[in-house]
Motif scaffolding. Structure first.
Motif, mmCIF file in Angstrom:
data_model
loop_
_atom_site.group_PDB
_atom_site.id
_atom_site.type_symbol
_atom_site.label_atom_id
_atom_site.label_comp_id
_atom_site.label_asym_id
_atom_site.label_seq_id
_atom_site.Cartn_x
_atom_site.Cartn_y
_atom_site.Cartn_z
ATOM 1 N N MET A 69 0.843 -1.190 0.000
ATOM 2 C CA MET A 69 0.000 0.000 0.000
ATOM 3 C C MET A 69 0.880 1.241 0.000
ATOM 4 O O MET A 69 1.945 1.262 0.617
ATOM 5 N N PHE A 70 0.425 2.269 -0.734
ATOM 6 C CA PHE A 70 1.073 3.574 -0.638
ATOM 7 C C PHE A 70 0.009 4.653 -0.705
ATOM 8 O O PHE A 70 -1.148 4.409 -1.056
ATOM 9 N N GLY A 71 0.401 5.844 -0.314
ATOM 10 C CA GLY A 71 -0.515 6.976 -0.359
ATOM 11 C C GLY A 71 0.275 8.258 -0.377
ATOM 12 O O GLY A 71 1.470 8.288 -0.046
ATOM 13 N N SER A 72 -0.386 9.328 -0.795
ATOM 14 C CA SER A 72 0.254 10.640 -0.812
ATOM 15 C C SER A 72 -0.422 11.543 0.214
ATOM 16 O O SER A 72 -1.629 11.443 0.452
ATOM 17 N N SER A 73 0.369 12.402 0.840
ATOM 18 C CA SER A 73 -0.122 13.332 1.856
ATOM 19 C C SER A 73 -0.880 12.555 2.939
ATOM 20 O O SER A 73 -0.349 11.584 3.461
ATOM 21 N N LEU A 74 -2.119 12.926 3.255
ATOM 22 C CA LEU A 74 -2.832 12.207 4.315
ATOM 23 C C LEU A 74 -3.037 10.740 3.953
ATOM 24 O O LEU A 74 -3.098 9.882 4.837
ATOM 25 N N GLY A 75 -3.116 10.436 2.659
ATOM 26 C CA GLY A 75 -3.214 9.037 2.247
ATOM 27 C C GLY A 75 -1.984 8.249 2.627
ATOM 28 O O GLY A 75 -2.064 7.075 3.005
ATOM 29 N N GLY A 76 -0.803 8.880 2.534
ATOM 30 C CA GLY A 76 0.407 8.241 3.014
ATOM 31 C C GLY A 76 0.398 8.106 4.522
ATOM 32 O O GLY A 76 0.860 7.104 5.079
ATOM 33 N N GLY A 77 -0.160 9.124 5.191
ATOM 34 C CA GLY A 77 -0.284 9.058 6.635
ATOM 35 C C GLY A 77 -1.211 7.961 7.112
ATOM 36 O O GLY A 77 -1.124 7.514 8.261
ATOM 37 N N ALA A 78 -2.117 7.515 6.232
ATOM 38 C CA ALA A 78 -3.061 6.453 6.594
ATOM 39 C C ALA A 78 -2.472 5.055 6.448
ATOM 40 O O ALA A 78 -3.041 4.089 6.962
ATOM 41 N N VAL A 79 -1.341 4.924 5.762
ATOM 42 C CA VAL A 79 -0.801 3.592 5.481
ATOM 43 C C VAL A 79 -0.422 2.836 6.762
ATOM 44 O O VAL A 79 -0.770 1.656 6.899
ATOM 45 N N PRO A 80 0.268 3.446 7.748
ATOM 46 C CA PRO A 80 0.566 2.684 8.965
ATOM 47 C C PRO A 80 -0.683 2.162 9.668
ATOM 48 O O PRO A 80 -0.702 1.012 10.139
ATOM 49 N N ALA A 81 -1.726 2.980 9.749
ATOM 50 C CA ALA A 81 -2.963 2.535 10.386
ATOM 51 C C ALA A 81 -3.577 1.372 9.628
ATOM 52 O O ALA A 81 -4.083 0.414 10.233
ATOM 53 N N ALA A 82 -3.533 1.440 8.301
ATOM 54 C CA ALA A 82 -4.076 0.344 7.501
ATOM 55 C C ALA A 82 -3.269 -0.931 7.708
ATOM 56 O O ALA A 82 -3.832 -2.038 7.769
ATOM 57 N N MET A 83 -1.957 -0.796 7.836
ATOM 58 C CA MET A 83 -1.114 -1.976 8.044
ATOM 59 C C MET A 83 -1.370 -2.600 9.408
ATOM 60 O O MET A 83 -1.355 -3.829 9.560
ATOM 61 N N HIS A 84 -1.621 -1.783 10.429
ATOM 62 C CA HIS A 84 -1.949 -2.326 11.747
ATOM 63 C C HIS A 84 -3.343 -2.959 11.748
ATOM 64 O O HIS A 84 -3.582 -3.934 12.467
ATOM 65 N N ALA A 85 -4.241 -2.406 10.927
ATOM 66 C CA ALA A 85 -5.602 -2.947 10.875
ATOM 67 C C ALA A 85 -5.696 -4.215 10.045
ATOM 68 O O ALA A 85 -6.654 -4.974 10.186
ATOM 69 N N ASP A 86 -4.705 -4.464 9.179
ATOM 70 C CA ASP A 86 -4.776 -5.612 8.274
ATOM 71 C C ASP A 86 -3.370 -6.148 8.029
ATOM 72 O O ASP A 86 -2.569 -5.539 7.310
ATOM 73 N N SER A 87 -3.070 -7.276 8.624
ATOM 74 C CA SER A 87 -1.727 -7.856 8.518
ATOM 75 C C SER A 87 -1.422 -8.382 7.121
ATOM 76 O O SER A 87 -0.277 -8.749 6.843
ATOM 77 N N ARG A 88 -2.417 -8.414 6.226
ATOM 78 C CA ARG A 88 -2.175 -8.867 4.866
ATOM 79 C C ARG A 88 -1.356 -7.851 4.064
ATOM 80 O O ARG A 88 -0.787 -8.198 3.017
ATOM 81 N N ILE A 89 -1.299 -6.610 4.527
ATOM 82 C CA ILE A 89 -0.491 -5.586 3.853
ATOM 83 C C ILE A 89 0.954 -5.798 4.281
ATOM 84 O O ILE A 89 1.324 -5.560 5.423
ATOM 85 N N ARG A 90 1.777 -6.233 3.353
ATOM 86 C CA ARG A 90 3.132 -6.682 3.693
ATOM 87 C C ARG A 90 4.176 -5.589 3.600
ATOM 88 O O ARG A 90 5.286 -5.740 4.124
ATOM 89 N N ALA A 91 3.874 -4.488 2.916
ATOM 90 C CA ALA A 91 4.843 -3.400 2.768
ATOM 91 C C ALA A 91 4.082 -2.109 2.525
ATOM 92 O O ALA A 91 3.043 -2.105 1.852
ATOM 93 N N GLY A 92 4.597 -1.001 3.066
ATOM 94 C CA GLY A 92 3.907 0.273 2.936
ATOM 95 C C GLY A 92 4.841 1.400 2.560
ATOM 96 O O GLY A 92 6.040 1.369 2.868
#
Length: 365
Positions: free
Chosen positions: A211-234
């Motif tokens: 997963m990647f994101g820009s600006s606040l979308g990038g800021g959301a990537v750590p939360a998404a990774m903690h919410a879903d262990s299937r995301i292997r890299a951010g």
């Protein structure tokens, strides 16, 4: 494809704006999906079920038989008659089976941004053999167009905490990954049962997700990774971090990619997060770039500043001084190297340290 004008030039008759052509070996297909989350109410509009629009971008074949896709925007014509780019994606084209199983990369845009705002990066990843899924976060995005022409606009209350917004985006991402798993099982989660591109269900790899994101979308990537262990890299493109996830250990690879004047030496949220990263961690800085360098604004604004309400002297303040095409080329190269390494088990010396081929990239140690 026409290159963007240099920062100090304004095209005389810009007409249709363009994006740089993808650089991968595959042609690109795309399809928009309307998804309904039966388990959630909309967090911004009481009484509504949570609905999302997403776009899937993927390696495709027989693309000449399918229409080229426009950017997912409700406004295709800008002031002065300037029109937004046609993308490299072809709507509904079959998946190219020669690409094999497709690693998945999700994209979250900036606050009030749209899922189309990083298409230059997204369609390039698709051309390299990825299934890229871009999300509109309904009622956070400024305007989302659903089937039938229904518009859902930004309804976030003023002053909404960024940590709350990020938590909602993490829940959206978890739901979308579940829908991808449904596609991989041969089901069609589209609310209108729109036909899926031929070969899609066999191509989705839910074991290789980034997963990647820009600006606040990038800021959301750590939360998404903690919410879903299937995301292997951010990867976070120049986004400040918010919420408790900053201080939680994360043992998966993470890329921080910042503009000229923003990195963990100037952003306390990045410094705290860095100290809790226990997988491979990278902090890269793109010299000469600005905050808007990490979205399509980098390439679109210089082509027709007036269409975006800008005067040419404002561009360096917004985009930095880096050449627009060079900026996009570098971002494409480093994002692909990062996801190739962690979703495809390739090794790229590019990530080991500074490169003479890309002197604009600093490794912040």
């Amino acid at each position: 494809m026409t290159a963007a004008a240099p920062l100090n030039e304004v095209p005389h008759a810009p007409g249709q704006l363009t994006l740089p052509a993808p650089t991968g070996r595959y042609h690109v297909g795309t399809v928009d999906l309307h998804l309904r989350d039966a388990s959630r109410r909309d967090p911004w509009v009481p009484g509504q079920q949570r609905e999302l629009m997403v776009s899937l971008w993927y390696p495709a074949t027989h693309t000449s038989r399918y229409p080229a896709a426009l950017l997912p925007s409700s406004q295709q014509v800008l002031p002065g008659g300037v029109t937004l780019p046609t993308t490299a994606g072809h709507t509904g084209a079959p998946v190219d089976h020669r690409a094999g199983k497709l690693p998945v990369v999700l994209y979250s845009p900036g606050l009030h941004g749209s899922r189309g705002q990083a298409t230059a990066l997204v369609q390039d990843l698709a051309s390299r053999g990825y299934l890229v899924v871009t999300l509109d976060h309904t009622h956070d995005s400024s305007d989302v167009v659903f089937p039938g022409g229904r518009h859902e606009v930004n309804t976030m209350p003023p002053g909404s905490p960024s940590s709350h917004t990020i938590a909602i985006r993490a829940a959206d991402t978890h739901f979308v990954i579940n829908q991808l798993a449904e596609i991989a099982r041969g089901h069609n989660p589209d609310a209108e049962h729109k036909p899926l591109p031929h070969g899609l269900s066999r191509a989705v790899s839910t074991k290789q997700i980034g997963m990647f994101g820009s600006s606040l979308g990038g800021g959301a990537v750590p939360a998404a990774m903690h919410a879903d262990s299937r995301i292997r890299a951010g990867a976070n493109l120049d986004g400040q971090l918010f919420g408790s996830e900053i201080d939680k250990p994360l043992n998966r690879p993470f890329l921080l990619f910042s503009s000229e004047h923003h990195n963990r030496n100037s952003d306390g949220s990045w410094a705290r997060f860095w100290n809790h990263l226990h997988g491979e961690r990278l902090d890269l800085k793109l010299r000469g770039s600005g905050h808007n360098s990490f979205v399509d604004n980098q390439i679109l604004f210089p082509q027709a500043p007036g269409a975006f309400g800008l005067a040419p002297p404002q561009l360096p303040q917004i985009l930095g001084t880096i050449d627009p095409n060079r900026s996009i080329e570098i971002q494409r190269t480093y994002l692909a190297a990062f996801f190739d390494k962690h979703l495809r088990h390739g090794h790229h010396h590019l990530l080991d340290g500074p490169s003479r081929h890309y002197p604009e990239v600093d490794f912040v140690r």
